[in-house]
Structure formats: structure tokens, C-alpha cells
Design a protein around this motif. Structure first.
Motif, short mmCIF file in Angstrom:
data_model
loop_
_atom_site.label_atom_id
_atom_site.label_comp_id
_atom_site.label_asym_id
_atom_site.label_seq_id
_atom_site.Cartn_x
_atom_site.Cartn_y
_atom_site.Cartn_z
N LEU A 8 0.83 -1.21 0.00
CA LEU A 8 0.00 0.00 0.00
C LEU A 8 0.86 1.26 0.00
CD1 LEU A 8 -2.77 -1.02 2.58
CD2 LEU A 8 -2.88 -1.14 0.08
N PHE A 9 1.92 1.25 0.81
CA PHE A 9 2.82 2.42 0.85
C PHE A 9 3.49 2.63 -0.51
CE2 PHE A 9 3.59 1.31 5.60
CZ PHE A 9 2.40 1.91 5.96
N GLN A 10 3.95 1.53 -1.12
CA GLN A 10 4.62 1.63 -2.42
C GLN A 10 3.66 2.15 -3.49
OE1 GLN A 10 6.04 -1.86 -5.09
NE2 GLN A 10 7.81 -1.43 -3.77
N LYS A 11 2.43 1.65 -3.50
CA LYS A 11 1.44 2.10 -4.48
C LYS A 11 1.11 3.58 -4.31
CE LYS A 11 -0.56 -0.04 -7.15
NZ LYS A 11 -0.30 -0.34 -8.58
N ALA A 12 1.28 4.08 -3.08
CA ALA A 12 1.01 5.50 -2.83
C ALA A 12 2.20 6.39 -3.18
CB ALA A 12 0.62 5.70 -1.37
N GLY A 13 3.29 5.77 -3.68
CA GLY A 13 4.42 6.55 -4.16
C GLY A 13 5.60 6.66 -3.22
N HIS A 14 5.59 5.87 -2.14
CA HIS A 14 6.68 5.95 -1.18
C HIS A 14 7.77 4.93 -1.50
CE1 HIS A 14 4.25 8.69 1.21
NE2 HIS A 14 3.22 7.85 1.03
N GLU A 15 8.96 5.19 -1.01
CA GLU A 15 10.11 4.31 -1.22
C GLU A 15 10.09 3.25 -0.11
OE1 GLU A 15 15.00 4.60 -1.27
OE2 GLU A 15 13.79 6.43 -1.51
N VAL A 16 9.84 2.00 -0.47
CA VAL A 16 9.67 0.93 0.52
C VAL A 16 10.74 -0.14 0.31
CG1 VAL A 16 8.11 -0.81 1.47
CG2 VAL A 16 7.18 1.34 0.55
N GLU A 17 11.39 -0.51 1.41
CA GLU A 17 12.37 -1.59 1.37
C GLU A 17 12.08 -2.57 2.51
OE1 GLU A 17 16.11 0.94 -0.56
OE2 GLU A 17 16.24 0.24 1.53
N HIS A 18 12.60 -3.80 2.35
CA HIS A 18 12.38 -4.84 3.35
C HIS A 18 13.71 -5.30 3.93
CE1 HIS A 18 8.04 -5.97 2.88
NE2 HIS A 18 8.21 -5.23 1.80
N LEU A 19 13.72 -5.49 5.25
CA LEU A 19 14.89 -6.03 5.93
C LEU A 19 14.66 -7.52 6.17
CD1 LEU A 19 17.60 -5.70 7.41
CD2 LEU A 19 16.30 -5.16 9.49
N LEU A 20 15.46 -8.35 5.52
CA LEU A 20 15.37 -9.80 5.65
C LEU A 20 16.70 -10.35 6.11
CD1 LEU A 20 13.42 -10.43 2.34
CD2 LEU A 20 12.52 -10.79 4.64
N ARG A 21 16.65 -11.30 7.02
CA ARG A 21 17.88 -11.92 7.49
C ARG A 21 18.52 -12.75 6.38
NH1 ARG A 21 15.45 -14.33 13.13
NH2 ARG A 21 14.87 -12.34 14.09
N ASP A 22 19.83 -12.93 6.50
CA ASP A 22 20.56 -13.72 5.51
C ASP A 22 20.03 -15.15 5.43
OD1 ASP A 22 22.13 -11.55 4.97
OD2 ASP A 22 23.78 -12.17 6.27
N THR A 23 19.52 -15.65 6.56
CA THR A 23 19.03 -17.04 6.62
C THR A 23 17.56 -17.17 6.26
OG1 THR A 23 18.60 -16.75 8.99
CG2 THR A 23 20.74 -17.67 8.37
#
Length: 319
Positions: free
Chosen positions: A18-33
Motif C-alpha cells: 500500500l505504501f509503495q502504491k502511494a508513491g513511497h520508497e519501501v524496502e524490506h529487511l530480511l535476514r541472511d538465513t
């Protein structure tokens, strides 16, 4: 705005989309595992209640951008089974900063939260959304509002930016009397529902249990009795239920009236019905019940319907 979503769970992915569709820069933090680390896109199957109260069916694609920065406007945290402390430790280790929006079921008290969060700016919220994420397919529902701690009780300096963020997504904000107490009460209500539904759950098709309960006034009567008891458990913890009369009103009506009304509501409201059937993460569901069960037993709160239903669930799933 720059938004970091911790992990790739249902709530984080839904709001990230929803944030991305509204034009915001969205990233995800995922562990290496993390087994989800290689996912680049999600196929989104959304029942959207932001404009249509019955839900508008939307099919789309959500691009997953990995964490690439150290500073964000907001860090959106929605983790299951009490993993908030671990998230904070990871953020500290990686020196990632931003105002924390803790949008998950939190069973800890304020003292413990403050100790975990140390000097970080944060506030509490709770999403009115749900679903499941299987492989790279996100099936979810979202309502038109989000529960959020009021500005005067929050610890962030950019509160109005957060209001603008949700406004840009056409999501209204609602402010309970006390956000942490509201979360405890909401967990209690969920535990009342889950404990009864779990008695009829099939490991091959867990969502069918929700359908069974929603279609039966008799089982909804059991749900109401269970919720009344779990509400008493959180009241024993110190929550003044008088501040949450609106949330509890459907369960205080006479059962002969409230059960048929709930059955009719589920029959007519596709969005409410869908969100009940999509959430089938058993460990997450049982975690909620276990917390209520343990507290009730420790404080010797009378809750025979809830205790009995939860014990049946445990015997059913772990024997």
C-alpha cells in the motif's frame, strides 16, 4: 517517504504494498538465513476495503526492494510470537535508524518495552488487515482504518508525517484510549475466537474451521462466552474495560441476540468473512491463546469455557 518493513510477513507485505502504491520508497529487511530472501516480487490478491466496505478485488504485483540504507523515516515492524526484542537487537546491530511503528500483538508491559527499545523513538499501532503468504503469493484483506497511539502518548517527533503516510494510502486512523491495553484486549478477543474455532480445525484445511464457526449461531454463542471470559483475564491484569465499551458491546448483548446478529454479519460482510478464513498460521494463533491461558491460570480467573476449548485445541493439535 522512506519506509523500511522488517521481514516479509503478511501485515508488513500488505502495508508495504500500500505504501509503495502511494508513491513511497519501501524496502524490506530480511535476514541472511530467511527462506524469503530470494523473493523479488509478490503476486498480490487483495480484497480492498478502503473504498468499498464489502471489499474490492484487486490483483497486482508487489516489488520487494531489499534494505539498502541506514536511515528511514519509519520502520514498520509487524512480527509474530513475541519477536520484537530480536528485531530491536538486529536493528541496533545493523545501525539502522528511523521512527519505529510497532504494528503487532504485544503482550509485554510498558516497562519491558521501554527496556528493549532503550532510546529509540517508537509508537504502537495495530493493523486492521490480515491474510496469508504462501510462496510468492500474498492473499490479503485490508479495511479502511488503522489503530494508532495518539500523538500525545507517542514518542516520535515526526508523528504528523506518519498521519500523512496513512492518508496517502486512504487509510483512516483511530485512536484508542490506551494503545497497549487495546492490543491486549484485541488479543483476548482473538483468543476467544481461536480457542473455539480450533476445536473444529482440520490440519488439512484449517480455514474451514472459521467457516464452520461463522455459519453456526450455536458455535458463535460459544465464541461469545469465551470472549467474555478472556476479557475478564485482561481486566484482571489491570485494563479498565469501561474505556473499551464500543469494542466489547457485541459480546455484552444477550447471547440469544448477539449470536444470530454475528452470524448475519458474517453472511453479509465478505471482507470480515474473508479475513477470518485467510489467517491459518497455527503457531501464531496458538501463541495468542497460550498467553491468555497462562495469565488466567496464574491469576486464578474463572474462565471455564475458554480453558476447556483451549485444552481441546492442544490435545487435537499436539497429540
Amino acid at each position: 517517504m522512506k519506509i523500511l518493513v522488517v521481514g516479509l510477513g503478511v501485515i508488513g507485505a500488505t502495508h508495504g504494498y500500500l505504501f509503495q502504491k502511494a508513491g513511497h520508497e519501501v524496502e524490506h529487511l530480511l535476514r541472511d538465513t530467511s527462506p524469503k530472501r530470494g523473493i523479488k516480487y509478490l503476486s498480490v490478491d487483495l480484497l480492498d476495503g478502503r473504498i468499498d466496505r464489502q471489499g474490492q478485488a484487486i490483483k497486482d504485483t508487489y516489488r520487494i526492494n531489499p534494505c539498502s540504507q541506514k536511515k528511514y523515516d519509519f520502520i514498520f515492524v509487524s512480527v509474530s510470537r513475541g519477536q520484537v526484542k530480536k528485531v530491536i537487537e538486529d536493528l541496533d546491530r545493523l545501525a539502522i535508524t528511523g521512527s519505529l511503528v510497532l504494528a503487532c500483538g504485544i503482550w509485554e508491559d510498558r516497562t519491558k518495552l521501554e527496556r528493549w527499545l532503550s532510546q529509540r523513538d517508537y509508537l504502537l499501532g495495530y493493523p486492521v488487515a490480515g491474510g496469508n503468504l504462501i510462496g510468492n503469493r500474498l492473499a490479503c484483506c485490508v479495511f479502511d482504518h488503522f489503530m494508532l497511539e495518539s500523538e500525545e502518548k507517542s514518542r516520535i517527533s515526526n508523528y504528523q508525517d506518519l498521519v500523512k503516510l496513512f492518508n496517502s494510502c486512504q487509510i483512516k486512523l483511530e485512536f484508542p484510549y490506551d494503545m497497549l491495553e487495546w492490543i491486549w484486549l484485541h488479543m483476548a478477543i482473538n483468543a476467544g475466537v481461536i480457542s473455539v474455532a480450533g476445536c473444529y480445525a482440520d490440519s488439512e484445511n484449517p480455514s474451514a474451521a472459521a467457516e464452520t464457526v461463522m455459519n453456526s449461531a450455536r458455535l458463535l454463542s460459544q465464541v461469545i462466552k469465551s470472549i467474555r471470559e478472556t476479557a475478564q483475564i485482561v481486566e484482571n491484569r489491570g485494563v479498565d474495560l469501561r474505556h473499551y465499551r464500543t469494542e466489547l458491546l457485541p459480546y455484552h448483548l444477550p447471547i440469544w441476540l448477539s449470536a444470530p446478529l454475528m452470524k448475519r454479519m458474517f453472511a453479509k460482510n465478505l471482507l470480515s468473512r474473508k479475513i477470518m478464513t485467510l489467517h491459518s498460521n497455527l503457531p501464531d494463533l496458538l501463541f495468542i491463546c497460550q498467553k491468555l491461558y497462562k495469565l488466567g491460570q496464574e491469576r486464578q480467573v474463572e474462565a471455564p469455557n475458554f480453558y476447556r476449548a483451549f485444552q481441546v485445541c492442544l490435545e487435537k493439535w499436539y497429540n
